[in-house]
Design a protein around this motif. Sequence first.
Motif, PDB file in Angstrom:
ATOM      1  N   MET A   1      30.416 -24.469   4.928  1.00  0.00           N
ATOM      2  CA  MET A   1      29.671 -23.341   5.397  1.00  0.00           C
ATOM      3  C   MET A   1      29.383 -22.382   4.249  1.00  0.00           C
ATOM      4  O   MET A   1      30.197 -22.213   3.360  1.00  0.00           O
ATOM      5  CB  MET A   1      30.481 -22.600   6.448  1.00  0.00           C
ATOM      6  CG  MET A   1      30.251 -23.136   7.813  1.00  0.00           C
ATOM      7  SD  MET A   1      30.671 -21.901   8.977  1.00  0.00           S
ATOM      8  CE  MET A   1      32.013 -22.676   9.779  1.00  0.00           C
ATOM      9  N   ASN A   2      28.222 -21.768   4.367  1.00  0.00           N
ATOM     10  CA  ASN A   2      27.796 -20.783   3.382  1.00  0.00           C
ATOM     11  C   ASN A   2      28.058 -19.385   3.930  1.00  0.00           C
ATOM     12  O   ASN A   2      27.492 -18.994   4.926  1.00  0.00           O
ATOM     13  CB  ASN A   2      26.303 -20.938   3.131  1.00  0.00           C
ATOM     14  CG  ASN A   2      26.025 -21.334   1.711  1.00  0.00           C
ATOM     15  OD1 ASN A   2      26.923 -21.300   0.890  1.00  0.00           O
ATOM     16  ND2 ASN A   2      24.786 -21.713   1.464  1.00  0.00           N
ATOM     17  N   LYS A   3      28.918 -18.658   3.256  1.00  0.00           N
ATOM     18  CA  LYS A   3      29.164 -17.277   3.668  1.00  0.00           C
ATOM     19  C   LYS A   3      28.337 -16.364   2.784  1.00  0.00           C
ATOM     20  O   LYS A   3      28.362 -16.473   1.565  1.00  0.00           O
ATOM     21  CB  LYS A   3      30.636 -16.928   3.508  1.00  0.00           C
ATOM     22  CG  LYS A   3      31.449 -17.251   4.700  1.00  0.00           C
ATOM     23  CD  LYS A   3      32.773 -16.548   4.574  1.00  0.00           C
ATOM     24  CE  LYS A   3      33.508 -16.631   5.881  1.00  0.00           C
ATOM     25  NZ  LYS A   3      34.738 -15.937   5.852  1.00  0.00           N
TER      26      LYS A   3
END
Length: 82
Positions: A1-3
């Motif tokens: 996931m890209n935060k």
Amino acid sequence: MNKKKHYDLPIIIKNDFLLYGKIHLILLFAIILSANSIVIVVYKTRMLIAEQEQLRIEQKKKNDEWRNLIIEKNTLSPPLIN
């Protein structure tokens, strides 16, 4: 996931101003203060000029009235007979 990082822009701007922009804020304050001073001085000067003009008009009226009284006094006084 890209935060994604979340930045609080108003806090960043405030911190930048306090850290790097003190001179700019001081200069801005000085400019505003001097501009206000100029406005106040010009206003007071105009008020004094208007008052001076009113006093000149009043002085002219008083001088005219004084001359008329002198003329009236000379006209009404009896002639001197030797």
